[in-house]
Design a protein around this motif. Sequence first.
Motif, PDB file in Angstrom:
ATOM      1  N   LYS C 254       0.825  -1.214   0.000  1.00  9.85           N
ATOM      2  CA  LYS C 254       0.000   0.000   0.000  1.00  9.85           C
ATOM      3  C   LYS C 254       0.857   1.262   0.000  1.00  9.85           C
ATOM      4  O   LYS C 254       0.353   2.345  -0.352  1.00  9.85           O
ATOM      5  N   VAL C 255       2.076   1.137   0.424  1.00 15.23           N
ATOM      6  CA  VAL C 255       2.907   2.328   0.526  1.00 15.23           C
ATOM      7  C   VAL C 255       3.117   2.951  -0.870  1.00 15.23           C
ATOM      8  O   VAL C 255       3.354   4.152  -0.995  1.00 15.23           O
ATOM      9  N   ASP C 256       2.979   2.133  -1.908  1.00 15.88           N
ATOM     10  CA  ASP C 256       3.094   2.649  -3.284  1.00 15.88           C
ATOM     11  C   ASP C 256       2.145   3.826  -3.521  1.00 15.88           C
ATOM     12  O   ASP C 256       2.450   4.739  -4.285  1.00 15.88           O
ATOM     13  N   GLU C 257       0.981   3.758  -2.866  1.00 12.52           N
ATOM     14  CA  GLU C 257      -0.032   4.796  -3.119  1.00 12.52           C
ATOM     15  C   GLU C 257       0.319   6.109  -2.423  1.00 12.52           C
ATOM     16  O   GLU C 257      -0.241   7.145  -2.746  1.00 12.52           O
ATOM     17  N   ASP C 258       1.206   6.036  -1.446  1.00  9.62           N
ATOM     18  CA  ASP C 258       1.484   7.218  -0.643  1.00  9.62           C
ATOM     19  C   ASP C 258       2.720   7.981  -1.100  1.00  9.62           C
ATOM     20  O   ASP C 258       3.009   9.047  -0.575  1.00  9.62           O
ATOM     21  N   ILE C 259       3.451   7.413  -2.051  1.00 12.18           N
ATOM     22  CA  ILE C 259       4.716   8.045  -2.433  1.00 12.18           C
ATOM     23  C   ILE C 259       4.725   8.369  -3.928  1.00 12.18           C
ATOM     24  O   ILE C 259       3.973   7.797  -4.705  1.00 12.18           O
ATOM     25  N   LYS C 260       5.593   9.298  -4.280  1.00 13.43           N
ATOM     26  CA  LYS C 260       5.703   9.709  -5.688  1.00 13.43           C
ATOM     27  C   LYS C 260       7.185   9.927  -6.000  1.00 13.43           C
ATOM     28  O   LYS C 260       7.631  11.037  -6.267  1.00 13.43           O
ATOM     29  N   PRO C 261       7.998   8.857  -5.957  1.00 14.25           N
ATOM     30  CA  PRO C 261       9.436   9.085  -6.119  1.00 14.25           C
ATOM     31  C   PRO C 261       9.796   9.432  -7.552  1.00 14.25           C
ATOM     32  O   PRO C 261       9.082   9.097  -8.493  1.00 14.25           O
ATOM     33  N   ILE C 262      10.937  10.087  -7.689  1.00 18.32           N
ATOM     34  CA  ILE C 262      11.458  10.406  -9.015  1.00 18.32           C
ATOM     35  C   ILE C 262      12.799   9.702  -9.203  1.00 18.32           C
ATOM     36  O   ILE C 262      13.380   9.198  -8.237  1.00 18.32           O
ATOM     37  N   SER C 263      13.231   9.679 -10.443  1.00 15.93           N
ATOM     38  CA  SER C 263      14.580   9.190 -10.729  1.00 15.93           C
ATOM     39  C   SER C 263      15.514  10.378 -10.697  1.00 15.93           C
ATOM     40  O   SER C 263      15.210  11.427 -11.265  1.00 15.93           O
ATOM     41  N   ASP C 264      16.640  10.237 -10.007  1.00 16.60           N
ATOM     42  CA  ASP C 264      17.639  11.312 -10.028  1.00 16.60           C
ATOM     43  C   ASP C 264      19.028  10.697 -10.029  1.00 16.60           C
ATOM     44  O   ASP C 264      19.166   9.491 -10.211  1.00 16.60           O
ATOM     45  N   VAL C 265      20.011  11.518  -9.787  1.00 14.75           N
ATOM     46  CA  VAL C 265      21.381  11.039  -9.904  1.00 14.75           C
ATOM     47  C   VAL C 265      21.705   9.954  -8.873  1.00 14.75           C
ATOM     48  O   VAL C 265      22.620   9.163  -9.052  1.00 14.75           O
ATOM     49  N   ARG C 266      20.927   9.903  -7.801  1.00 13.41           N
ATOM     50  CA  ARG C 266      21.225   8.915  -6.752  1.00 13.41           C
ATOM     51  C   ARG C 266      20.540   7.576  -6.989  1.00 13.41           C
ATOM     52  O   ARG C 266      21.058   6.535  -6.615  1.00 13.41           O
ATOM     53  N   ALA C 267      19.329   7.593  -7.525  1.00 13.92           N
ATOM     54  CA  ALA C 267      18.601   6.339  -7.665  1.00 13.92           C
ATOM     55  C   ALA C 267      17.471   6.505  -8.673  1.00 13.92           C
ATOM     56  O   ALA C 267      17.034   7.610  -8.953  1.00 13.92           O
ATOM     57  N   SER C 268      16.999   5.374  -9.174  1.00 12.79           N
ATOM     58  CA  SER C 268      15.880   5.425 -10.104  1.00 12.79           C
ATOM     59  C   SER C 268      14.571   5.360  -9.316  1.00 12.79           C
ATOM     60  O   SER C 268      14.536   4.951  -8.152  1.00 12.79           O
ATOM     61  N   LYS C 269      13.530   5.747  -9.988  1.00 13.02           N
ATOM     62  CA  LYS C 269      12.196   5.679  -9.392  1.00 13.02           C
ATOM     63  C   LYS C 269      11.869   4.249  -8.982  1.00 13.02           C
ATOM     64  O   LYS C 269      11.343   4.008  -7.893  1.00 13.02           O
ATOM     65  N   GLU C 270      12.216   3.282  -9.840  1.00  9.56           N
ATOM     66  CA  GLU C 270      11.907   1.876  -9.557  1.00  9.56           C
ATOM     67  C   GLU C 270      12.573   1.415  -8.275  1.00  9.56           C
ATOM     68  O   GLU C 270      11.958   0.731  -7.442  1.00  9.56           O
ATOM     69  N   TYR C 271      13.832   1.776  -8.117  1.00 12.33           N
ATOM     70  CA  TYR C 271      14.553   1.340  -6.914  1.00 12.33           C
ATOM     71  C   TYR C 271      13.956   1.972  -5.678  1.00 12.33           C
ATOM     72  O   TYR C 271      13.803   1.337  -4.642  1.00 12.33           O
ATOM     73  N   ARG C 272      13.580   3.252  -5.796  1.00  6.94           N
ATOM     74  CA  ARG C 272      12.988   3.927  -4.641  1.00  6.94           C
ATOM     75  C   ARG C 272      11.649   3.298  -4.262  1.00  6.94           C
ATOM     76  O   ARG C 272      11.331   3.134  -3.085  1.00  6.94           O
ATOM     77  N   MET C 273      10.853   2.942  -5.262  1.00  2.42           N
ATOM     78  CA  MET C 273       9.573   2.274  -4.972  1.00  2.42           C
ATOM     79  C   MET C 273       9.839   0.952  -4.254  1.00  2.42           C
ATOM     80  O   MET C 273       9.222   0.633  -3.248  1.00  2.42           O
ATOM     81  N   HIS C 274      10.775   0.212  -4.808  1.00  3.18           N
ATOM     82  CA  HIS C 274      11.106  -1.109  -4.234  1.00  3.18           C
ATOM     83  C   HIS C 274      11.630  -0.950  -2.818  1.00  3.18           C
ATOM     84  O   HIS C 274      11.197  -1.637  -1.887  1.00  3.18           O
ATOM     85  N   LEU C 275      12.562  -0.029  -2.641  1.00  7.01           N
ATOM     86  CA  LEU C 275      13.192   0.166  -1.338  1.00  7.01           C
ATOM     87  C   LEU C 275      12.188   0.680  -0.317  1.00  7.01           C
ATOM     88  O   LEU C 275      12.274   0.354   0.871  1.00  7.01           O
ATOM     89  N   SER C 276      11.232   1.493  -0.762  1.00  8.85           N
ATOM     90  CA  SER C 276      10.225   2.007   0.174  1.00  8.85           C
ATOM     91  C   SER C 276       9.471   0.853   0.806  1.00  8.85           C
ATOM     92  O   SER C 276       9.232   0.827   2.009  1.00  8.85           O
ATOM     93  N   ARG C 277       9.058  -0.100  -0.017  1.00  8.40           N
ATOM     94  CA  ARG C 277       8.349  -1.262   0.523  1.00  8.40           C
ATOM     95  C   ARG C 277       9.248  -2.045   1.478  1.00  8.40           C
ATOM     96  O   ARG C 277       8.826  -2.432   2.572  1.00  8.40           O
ATOM     97  N   VAL C 278      10.472  -2.287   1.031  1.00  2.00           N
ATOM     98  CA  VAL C 278      11.398  -3.104   1.838  1.00  2.00           C
ATOM     99  C   VAL C 278      11.677  -2.441   3.180  1.00  2.00           C
ATOM    100  O   VAL C 278      11.565  -3.079   4.236  1.00  2.00           O
ATOM    101  N   LEU C 279      12.014  -1.163   3.160  1.00  2.00           N
ATOM    102  CA  LEU C 279      12.372  -0.488   4.415  1.00  2.00           C
ATOM    103  C   LEU C 279      11.152  -0.290   5.308  1.00  2.00           C
ATOM    104  O   LEU C 279      11.247  -0.367   6.526  1.00  2.00           O
ATOM    105  N   THR C 280      10.002  -0.007   4.696  1.00  2.00           N
ATOM    106  CA  THR C 280       8.793   0.169   5.501  1.00  2.00           C
ATOM    107  C   THR C 280       8.491  -1.125   6.246  1.00  2.00           C
ATOM    108  O   THR C 280       8.214  -1.115   7.454  1.00  2.00           O
TER     109      THR C 280
END
Lengths: 757, 156, 293
Positions: C254-280
């Motif tokens: 469900k955390v996917d619905e609460d976040i709106k990550p972008i891709s930048d020089v540090r990480a891609s949007k996909e990784y941030r989405m994935h990591l958000s679930r993992v860390l949450t």
Amino acid sequence: MSEYAMTSKIIDKAIPRIDALEKVTGHAVYTSDIDLPNMLYGKILRSPYPHARIKKIRTERAERLPGVKAVVIGREFPYLFGETLKDKPALAIDKVRYVGEPVAAVAAVDERVAEEALSLIEVEYEPLPYVLDPIEAMNRDAPILHEGLAEYKRSPIVKVFPGTNICNYVVYEKGDIEKGFAESDYIFEDTFKAPAIAHAAIEPYVTIAQVNFDGRITLWTTNDSPYRLQVGLAESLNIDPSNIHVIVPYMGGSFGGKGGVKLEAIAIALARKVVGYPVKIELTREEVFTSTCTSHSSIVTVKTGVKKDGTIVARYVKAIYDAGAYAEKGPTVLIQGCRGAAGPYRIPHVKIEGYLSYTNKIPGDAYRGYGFFQTQFAVESQMDDIARKLGLDPLEFRLKNLIKEGDINPLGQEVVSCGLEKCLLKVAESIGWGRKEGKYVGKGIAIGFKNTKTPSSSAVIVRLNWDASLEVYTSLVEEGQGSKHILAKIAANELGIPLNKVKVITSDTDITPWDTSTTSSRTVFHQGNALIDACRKVIEQIKDRLAEKFNIQRSEIMFKDGEFIIGKDRISLHRDINRVLRTGEQIVGHGFYEPKISAKLWEHHGIFWMYVAHGVEVEVDPETGIVVVKKAVIAQDVGKAMDKATLELQLIGGTIQGIGNTLYEELKFDKYGKIENPNFRDYHIPTALDISEVIPIIVEQPHPEGPYGAKGVGEGPLVTIHAAIANAIYDAIGVRFKEFPITPEKIALTIKNMRIS
Amino acid sequence: MKKTSVTFTVNGTKYSLDISPNETLLDVLRERLKLKDVKAGCLSGECGACTVLVNGKAMNSCLILAVEVDNTEIVTLRGLSRDEKLHPLQEAFIRESAIQCGFCTPGFILTAFSYLKENPKPSIQEIKKAIAGNLCRCGSYPNIIKAIYKVGAGNE
Amino acid sequence: MRRTLPEFEYFAPPSLKDLLELLNSLEKAKLLASGTDLIPAMREKGLTPKYVVSLKNLTKDLSYIKMDYENGKRVLRIGALTTIHSIEASETLGQKFYILKEAASQLGTYQIRNRATIGGNLCNASPAADMAIPLLALNSRLILLSIEGEREVPIKEFFLGPGKTILKSNEILKEVVIEEPKSFGSAFLKVSRKAIGLAIVNVACYVELTNGVINDIRVALGAVAPTPVRATNLEKELIGKRINDVDITEACKKVDEDIKPISDVRASKEYRMHLSRVLTERAIRISLQRVVL
């Protein structure tokens, strides 16, 4: 060692480095610490385009700004620089070839004015089509970076293809490659990539240039080779080398990046306009990342033919190295990297082909290992894959095929002084090869080798004073590798003088004699031999004095263990020399060494080879993708350990640097070839928190021609570490990464996608 | 730009200077006071080479406006050895071979000095965390950590 | 990047009263706490403020960590100029405020922690602000002060966008107030390059259990939206559920619905989405373990 030395007593002793005290008290002087009277400050205006014609430059407003003393543009200084291919202007002349290329420079009374002046220079560009990928750049219809490629001055070892972007081509062959593949039971072909790596030495680049009224140029600069710089500049500027005085103080790290002509030509261009005034240019960290150099990124294809029983029969390697916008040392990096491309193995049929291609990006240049890790990463990664496919243990597969003393290496050279097998066995044992430690824990090994540029030469002068103190004059540059300390030890050992009475004076071309360069892990071998020669000459001169004094024949005098022996009498060099020399008298020995080889520089495969093995244990967090290197072991055959602490630190330090390269460091290029992360915040070199256990193992396989049997050290660690880590990650999670850096993002998303499918 | 007057002590000596507010402490130490033992590596507070002590605490001098440290005590590496006697950290760095090019060394020693004052006997992990803001490209970390650890272990 | 800093007019008001009067009279002044954000912004991001107002003389007024009482409840008050190091080392911050110390200890480097302030970190308003994330999970309130007086703002309303806060041009952040949480169940996790790194994703979680039922859970994430955010959809999914009955892994989607990550020089949007679930998920599990301390 010579016949005079007391075995290697001082060499083997653990003595604190002679440069440690200065550095630990903050008194060591680096180029940026030099303040000269009336010094002016230089700043560089840079291209915002990857490829564009310069239509017009207007500098009047900048010149009129109060405090500005000189402005210079490329057309006023149309010289070309380069080591073996002179293709690079100091400031762009008619066009720019990468984002960040110098276009104009300003010298002013302080940096503030200089920075402001840059904003007053107007440049009109006409953008041109550009190319960022080396394979695309080699296509027939690619934009051409150097239309004048055929006209550039170059060394005979460089093969350019005019009308293209190919600025070197090399081929090595042994046996018959087609026959080899025909005889193989299995053939494996894989392509691997290595990225552009930033050297990231903590000390930025700095050059101070002063031109005097007689035209003589003095440079204080961060450069690894004062004479190479002097000669290179002289050739390009068409002046006498003796009119260029190069001084290099301590350097805060280089790793190959601070060689060639970087800031020096621009500083000279400015200094000529303000004769008598020193001009200092110091780069910001951003400029260091974007506008100096990187290692060469590469695409390497390895095709290996093996027998069922795991004997390697044939290997074909095609290497494409990305030169970036200018050749710098690319041509010889390609030559060297291709020399190692088949790996340290016994292979009857070998063909290696290398291409160097221009692209509109920051130039590639020497990086610790000089082109070797690009090819070794490919070969050593594939070796593991082949072993597994044949059902063989990767360790056994390597042991079966690696070269030993007396074998013929892939270049057709006889193997001399080779401790490779011992290195591999030691690292395998140290990481507990064969034992599985945990679910996401993996172990990897890799072996490699690295030669030294051959033939090269060094001269060293020693001056023995009446009070038994000794000066050693050498053009080596002390950049952290510890060569200064090792030379002091050699001198002390040869002459029997306490180390604290030996002073080493370095890198000043008005004072210290010729040396090819402080590169290629060559210093201890070449300078060491030259130093021993110089010490021998001092001893011979003292013998002459003694012979005259005691009215005997010189042949009646022996020198051993620091003492002159005449019959039953012993005269200690360091205690009794004042009986031989009057106050104020000095004896000078001028030593020289060059391998007795009739080839020209770069033509010979290498007077010595270093052999190295890495073993790595990693643990992978499959969800975050974070890799922890739990243990890294490096074993290197150094011939003879000249200072254990210094050597171990070189092995450890290089391993840590390689871990950074493989797991954390990524230069991000945008669609214009501009580097998006030119800072330490987003280009991740290892910190203290990133390292666990790093174990150095010294293996000694003496080289017949090395001083005390010593070879070289510095580059070994950067040759095998990348493949060892990739192999360990494969062992941990079953994924073969054929490119690096292998970042957490890549691992996590790869595993996630694997789980979904 | 209007200058302002600042007074601070550096390595035991009091200075009164007229400086511009946009001069960093790094600029003032290196260029005005000629204390070249403070190194400039990145100017962004990321490499730690410019670390100095401000009232005993390690800070990046490139991220401090000199006017902000008016009336403080500043110590650079040269201020650490008293009467030509080396500080135990300096001796440890020599003994443990914790130096290669030496450019990062002043920053590391001052960071360690500051940290050992608040945590005199740190663990290896604690040391790593404290010095994580000092970059060493030569890779001397293991010996640096060992040097600091041994000095700590010798503390009460 | 420029080596020399731009010119500006510099003020160092000697007292809080002088500061508030000054801010009221200047247009668009930049407040200078430690400089660890302001100086890099001037060097690398082209920031050229006309006025820089130093808070250096207000350290004694605005640097404190103390427990207090408010309406009979225990609250923690942290002055805006308290250094991150003080927070990391504070003994006043008991176990219930552990995630503040965790976040503080992972902010920047030791040198930066010695100098940077909690006020600076919050007012710089990076979507990844390390102190903002646990404060958000703990439902903190911010006291803002101007010549007109004090006002209180829940931290949820403080951030408006990257680099933008609700502060008026004559206002400063004076204090952070946090009601003492009821339970010990909290965790802070951050993935970034060690030490200096800006978070790729950082997460803080706070949870209260009563008889095995989640009666309150708050999850805050950083670096995955224009501001630090609360994962309200995820929270709604978990509140009122029995921990034995709920599939946390599944719920964390469900955390996917609460976040709106972008891709930048540090990480891609996909990784941030994935990591958000993992860390949450990890943060929730650790928090649940810590409830029973």
